[in-house]
Design an enzyme around this catalytic site. Structure first.
Site, PDB file in Angstrom:
ATOM      1  NE  ARG A 133      -2.501   1.045   3.572  1.00  0.00           N
ATOM      2  CZ  ARG A 133      -3.250   0.975   4.667  1.00  0.00           C
ATOM      3  NH1 ARG A 133      -4.566   0.766   4.559  1.00  0.00           N
ATOM      4  NH2 ARG A 133      -2.713   1.083   5.864  1.00  0.00           N
ATOM      5  CE  LYS A 235      -2.322   4.838   7.320  1.00  0.00           C
ATOM      6  NZ  LYS A 235      -3.727   5.150   7.617  1.00  0.00           N
ATOM      7  CD  GLU A 271     -11.616   5.959   4.245  1.00  0.00           C
ATOM      8  OE1 GLU A 271     -11.045   6.103   5.329  1.00  0.00           O
ATOM      9  OE2 GLU A 271     -11.023   5.947   3.166  1.00  0.00           O
TER      10      GLU A 271
END
Length: 388
Positions: A133, A235, A271
């Site tokens: 990720r 992220k 989210e």
């Protein structure tokens, strides 16, 4: 100088977070060594010791920064490859005021946990997925990234160097924060000329101050967390500052966190501030798809696999906020939050409540996940790496 440093610690750092230490000066650097240093290991610039931090009040751990002993540092060469890093003492880092991460937000973070088994071994959960990720996020921000092997090696070294900060079984975990930043100076907008990769750690307990009490979420309609074509799906360090305004407002009203809607229709669930969202109706578990605006959580991915293995039907689809009126359960997932039950969601002044507590699907999924992470349930999927 050592004594004055110790007095500073006693004055400015809460006693709760600082174990009893003695200070030794080696090559003009202050090393913190526990009184009981029975498992002494060597690094390039000093010594670290395994110790159980007997004076730490582990039960009072929250989710905040605790200064541990060591961190791992690695820099990128001009050819775009990272050279072998090394452990250094935990402390401030020095970067140019023109650093790309400071001026243009060129940075990626990760977060993963290390837990301790009863036999003392340390367990690391799916680090390869976190490495992948980070690599995906780095590509989005035009950054080189460590290889999967380098990432996992750095995490292992950080955990072992700070082993005395890993809480006893059942009392928390060691949260490891990998950080990749554009450390080189830039003025005009462009990729940094050099990059730094760090991993550092802090012992943690529950993410939310309320502990395991079910969450109360507030549906945000004014502020937007992410939009199509942006970086909501990676992220990036720039993803979290924009949620603060809505989060602070929601907490001032007594809510635990904020549930964000899509930026186009202001209708579909996306989210929570730092976690993914799930709903349950009958035997069907639903969660929004990670289609660019939602972070592909490692815990989210794991819960989907666990749920399928337990016989649930799992749908990754758009979920209208109005479907909350029919949901049996709602829960959040994330490395930091684990699997957290949602007791209520408030939307336009209406409060929707959901089933929580014992004999819930959320509780069953969360217990299974924690069992695998802590070694109490057999790891049939090879998600766990033993590092001690």
């Amino acid at each position: 100088r050592s004594l004055s440093f110790q007095r500073c610690l006693q004055t400015f750092v809460p006693h709760l977070l600082i174990p009893r230490i003695k200070l030794t000066v080696i090559s003009h650097q202050i090393l913190r060594l526990p009184y009981s240093n029975h498992a002494r290991l060597h690094t390039n610039d000093g010594i670290y010791s395994e110790d159980e931090n007997g004076e730490m009040e582990w039960e009072k751990l929250g989710f905040g920064p605790v200064s541990t002993d060591f961190m791992y540092s690695m820099k990128c060469c001009e050819d775009g490859n990272f050279v072998q890093g090394n452990l250094i003492h935990y402390g401030n880092i020095e970067v140019s005021p023109f650093a790309a991460v400071l001026n243009y937000g060129q940075g990626i973070i990760e977060g993963l946990k290390v837990t301790r088994k009863e036999d003392g071994r340390l367990l690391l959960f799916r680090p390869d997925q976190h490495a992948l990720r980070m690599k995906m996020g780095a590509q989005r921000l035009c950054m080189p990234s460590p290889s999967i092997h380098q990432f996992i090696h750095a995490v292992k070294q950080t955990a072992l160097a700070n082993i005395r900060w890993v809480p006893p079984p059942g009392k928390g975990s060691l949260y490891i924060r990998p950080l990749l930043i554009g450390s080189g100076p830039v003025l005009g907008i462009g990729p940094a000329p050099e990059y730094m990769f760090l991993t550092y750690a802090s012992p943690v307990g529950n993410y939310f101050k309320q502990g395991k009490t079910p969450l109360s979420l507030y549906v945000e309609e004014e502020e937007v967390r992410a939009f199509s074509g942006g970086v909501g799906g990676v992220k990036s360090v720039s993803n979290y500052g924009p949620v603060l305004k809505a989060l602070v407002r929601a907490k001032s009203l007594g809510f635990s966190d904020v549930l964000y809607l899509d930026s186009v229709n202001k209708k579909y669930l996306e989210e929570v501030s730092a976690s993914n969202i799930f709903t349950l109706k009958g035997n069907v578990i639903s969660t929004p798809p990670t289609s660019g605006t939602i972070l592909p959580g490692i815990t989210r991915k794991s819960i989907i696999e666990i749920a399928l293995g337990l016989g649930f039907q799992v749908e990754e689809r758009f979920i209208s906020v109005h479907e909350l009126t029919e949901a049996d359960e709602v829960f959040c997932t994330g490395t930091a939050v684990g699997v957290a039950a949602v007791g209520s969601v408030t939307y336009r002044g209406t409060r929707f409540e959901f089933k929580v507590g014992e004999n819930t699907v959320c509780q069953a999924l969360g217990s299974t996940l924690v069992g695998i992470q802590t070694g109490l349930i057999e790891d049939k999927k090879e998600w766990i790496i033993n590092i001690h």
